[in-house]
Design an enzyme around this catalytic site. Structure first.
Site, mmCIF file in Angstrom:
data_model
loop_
_atom_site.group_PDB
_atom_site.id
_atom_site.type_symbol
_atom_site.label_atom_id
_atom_site.label_comp_id
_atom_site.label_asym_id
_atom_site.label_seq_id
_atom_site.Cartn_x
_atom_site.Cartn_y
_atom_site.Cartn_z
ATOM 1 N N ASN A 1 -2.456 12.900 -3.775
ATOM 2 C CA ASN A 1 -3.632 13.353 -4.529
ATOM 3 C C ASN A 1 -4.012 14.787 -4.165
ATOM 4 O O ASN A 1 -4.298 15.611 -5.035
ATOM 5 C CB ASN A 1 -4.834 12.432 -4.248
ATOM 6 C CG ASN A 1 -4.799 11.201 -5.143
ATOM 7 O OD1 ASN A 1 -4.207 11.244 -6.224
ATOM 8 N ND2 ASN A 1 -5.414 10.128 -4.693
ATOM 9 N N ASP B 1 0.845 -1.188 0.000
ATOM 10 C CA ASP B 1 0.000 0.000 0.000
ATOM 11 C C ASP B 1 0.885 1.244 0.000
ATOM 12 O O ASP B 1 1.878 1.310 0.735
ATOM 13 C CB ASP B 1 -0.895 -0.037 1.253
ATOM 14 C CG ASP B 1 -1.911 1.082 1.237
ATOM 15 O OD1 ASP B 1 -3.048 0.829 0.787
ATOM 16 O OD2 ASP B 1 -1.562 2.204 1.660
ATOM 17 N N GLU C 1 -5.030 2.350 -3.738
ATOM 18 C CA GLU C 1 -3.576 2.433 -3.877
ATOM 19 C C GLU C 1 -2.928 1.171 -3.303
ATOM 20 O O GLU C 1 -1.802 1.185 -2.867
ATOM 21 C CB GLU C 1 -3.038 3.693 -3.196
ATOM 22 C CG GLU C 1 -3.169 3.746 -1.680
ATOM 23 C CD GLU C 1 -4.495 4.329 -1.168
ATOM 24 O OE1 GLU C 1 -5.469 4.363 -1.960
ATOM 25 O OE2 GLU C 1 -4.558 4.719 0.005
ATOM 26 N N HIS D 1 -5.271 14.491 -8.672
ATOM 27 C CA HIS D 1 -5.535 13.070 -8.922
ATOM 28 C C HIS D 1 -4.780 12.541 -10.125
ATOM 29 O O HIS D 1 -4.388 11.374 -10.158
ATOM 30 C CB HIS D 1 -7.032 12.837 -9.091
ATOM 31 C CG HIS D 1 -7.753 12.827 -7.779
ATOM 32 N ND1 HIS D 1 -7.850 11.690 -7.014
ATOM 33 C CD2 HIS D 1 -8.365 13.807 -7.086
ATOM 34 C CE1 HIS D 1 -8.514 11.970 -5.893
ATOM 35 N NE2 HIS D 1 -8.832 13.266 -5.909
ATOM 36 N N ASP E 1 -2.674 9.213 -10.103
ATOM 37 C CA ASP E 1 -2.861 8.127 -11.075
ATOM 38 C C ASP E 1 -1.521 7.727 -11.699
ATOM 39 O O ASP E 1 -1.206 6.549 -11.846
ATOM 40 C CB ASP E 1 -3.815 8.563 -12.192
ATOM 41 C CG ASP E 1 -5.264 8.557 -11.708
ATOM 42 O OD1 ASP E 1 -5.496 8.108 -10.565
ATOM 43 O OD2 ASP E 1 -6.147 9.006 -12.461
#
Lengths: 328, 209
Positions: free
Chosen positions: A206, A198, A241, A211, A215
């Site tokens: 973010n 993670d 994530e 975002h 990404d």
């Protein structure tokens, strides 16, 4: 009609009718004798081979088309003469028997007409096989539709298994593969390891850079994970994530070593988003099928790894933790 | 009239043996090896039990190669040559060394072609001569090959026949001097048994008379 066609002399009218029928067929028809000499070559053959009867009758077919030898044609003709049975050429294996240009003008998917062919025995009055009749069917259209269908099925299958953003396995495929691998473990008793990774403080990435940047980080991370695994390992996106690694034939020790290596590699990597350079860290939870009952289930392993990940998070992040069942 | 009597069973066994015996030397000539068939079992089976029967005769083989071929004439049905999964590769070597069978194909495809070809000639040799003894002839559809796990759903799908009874002629075959063996299953659906039994009776009378 050339001499030597089995069935003996026909009355003249009947002979005329047969000749027209053979020429009216929408498939190729050839008759060969024991020496592979051509005794009949119907109009379909003339049209597609662009060789007229006068150019082929009486000639050895493998001299006209030497490539027939490489397809095992001579062996199959032999088998028809020796056993008096049918023999076949399948398009699936050979694509075609005679190298004729594909007849359909409006598609150029195939250079050559795709063919199925049947070799049948023709018997003389005493029941002996004297000739072999070869019929050739144009299957180009069927093959084309079938291949298109197969391609789109494959594409759909691929899509249904892939995470759209990161192009690694999606959650469903991950779960399917993990279950399959566990079935295998039950049979061969090899160890299977599972890790959940993670990204630490991903929300901050973010919130700070947007975002699109987040990404991009996930895409790069997924690429890194994929590149450092063996072909039979699987990486999948487990959640936002979170990534999951399925590591068949890997014991706990090796799995931890691998995950640690990845964790260090990530912390040393500069992630890019346009001109922006940023660093991230990951936390991981690892579990393994070894020392567990043989019927251990996919969701059990997932929750073990998840719990270990939670501990990695709460004890400071950027570290790897083992599942409780592996702690001594 | 419609039962598989002891007499008919024996006659069918005999006919398969005679028929195959007749083509054995041409087959050996073609394949470069001798193929031997054991005395066939002849039984009536419910079509939905065919796969279970196959699993039983394959004696625990997980991966199997099946060559399937339909035949049609005054009697009709389906023949299946079942081999353990690794037999295809053996056949490639066998045909290459002994028979000079060398189509230019990649290994996987060559294996399929070898299976198709051996299936085609063995099925053809067996049934062609059997038909000959019944004074009729058959035509054959192109064979198809399946390399599958014996428990796969796909196999069940493929082997699912119309419900009913069928006559099953089942024989073990062995390739001399080679580690290849398998099973030949000939399935004749109920619809053609009336004709078949009548002809078998006639054959028997001819033999005895």
């Amino acid at each position: 009609m050339p001499a030597g066609i089995p069935g003996g002399p026909f009355p003249r009218e009947r002979c005329l009718a047969y000749e027209q029928i053979l020429d009216a067929l929408t498939q190729g028809l050839i008759v060969l004798d024991r020496d592979l000499r051509v005794l009949l070559w119907n109009r379909w053959m003339e049209q597609h081979s662009r060789l007229e009867r006068g150019q082929v009758l009486g000639r050895v077919v493998t001299e006209i088309y030497p490539e027939l030898v490489k397809k095992g044609f001579v062996w199959k003709v032999e088998s028809v003469f020796k056993l008096g049975n049918y023999a076949f050429f399948s398009q699936r294996l050979h694509r075609f028997l005679f190298p004729f240009p594909a007849a359909n003008y409006l598609q150029n998917r195939y250079e050559f007409m795709q063919q199925n062919a049947v070799l049948a025995p023709l018997r003389g009055p005493e029941g002996r096989v004297d000739h072999v009749c070869v019929s050739i069917m144009d299957h180009t259209d069927t093959v084309m539709y079938q291949e298109r269908l197969e391609e789109s099925t494959k594409r759909l299958e691929q899509m249904s298994q892939t995470d759209h953003l990161t192009q690694v396995a999606n959650r469903r495929h991950l779960f399917d593969r993990l279950s399959q691998e566990l079935n295998r473990v039950r049979r061969n008793r090899q160890a299977l390891s599972l890790a959940i990774l993670d990204v630490d403080h991903f929300k901050k990435v973010n919130d700070t850079y947007g975002h699109l940047c987040g990404d991009q980080v996930l895409v790069q991370l997924a690429g890194m994970l994929k590149a450092s695994l063996r072909t039979y390992d699987l990486v999948g996106r487990y959640g936002g994530e979170e990534f999951c690694l399925v590591l068949p034939n890997t014991n706990l020790q090796d799995a931890v070593a691998l995950v640690e290596r990845l964790r260090c590699q990530v912390s040393e990597t500069e992630f890019q988003f346009g001109r922006l350079r940023l660093r991230i860290t990951i936390s991981a939870g690892v579990t393994c099928s070894q020392d567990q009952p043989p019927e251990v289930r996919a969701d059990t392993l997932l929750s073990q790894a998840d719990e270990a990940l939670y501990r990695a998070k709460t004890s400071g992040r950027n570290q790897t933790e083992l599942a409780v069942c592996h702690l001594e | 009239m419609t039962d598989l009597s002891e007499e008919r069973r024996d006659t069918l066994q005999e006919m398969i043996n005679i028929g195959f015996g007749r083509s054995m030397s041409s087959l050996a000539d073609l394949l470069g090896v001798r193929i031997e068939l054991s005395v066939p079992d002849v039984l009536v089976i419910r079509t939905e039990e065919i796969l279970d029967y196959l699993i039983k005769v394959m004696e625990g083989a997980e991966e199997v190669s099946l060559v399937q071929q339909g035949f049609r004439g005054e009697f009709f049905g389906e023949a299946v040559l079942a081999l353990p999964g690794l037999a295809g590769r053996e056949l490639v070597v066998m045909l290459d060394e002994d028979a000079g069978f060398q189509p230019a194909l990649e290994m996987g495809q060559l294996e399929m072609e070898a299976l198709l070809e051996v299936g085609n000639v063995v099925i053809g040799a067996c049934l062609g001569q059997f038909a000959d003894l019944l004074q009729t002839s058959l035509s054959f559809s192109p064979p198809s090959v399946l390399m599958e796990n014996i428990h796969s759903a796909y196999l069940q799908e493929v082997l699912r026949a119309r419900p009913g009874d069928a006559l099953l002629i089942h024989t073990k075959f062995r390739v001399d001097q080679r580690a290849v063996m398998g099973y030949l299953l000939i399935l004749l659906p109920e619809d053609c048994l009336h004709w078949l039994y009548r002809e078998v009776d006639i054959f028997l009378e001819r033999m005895l008379g």
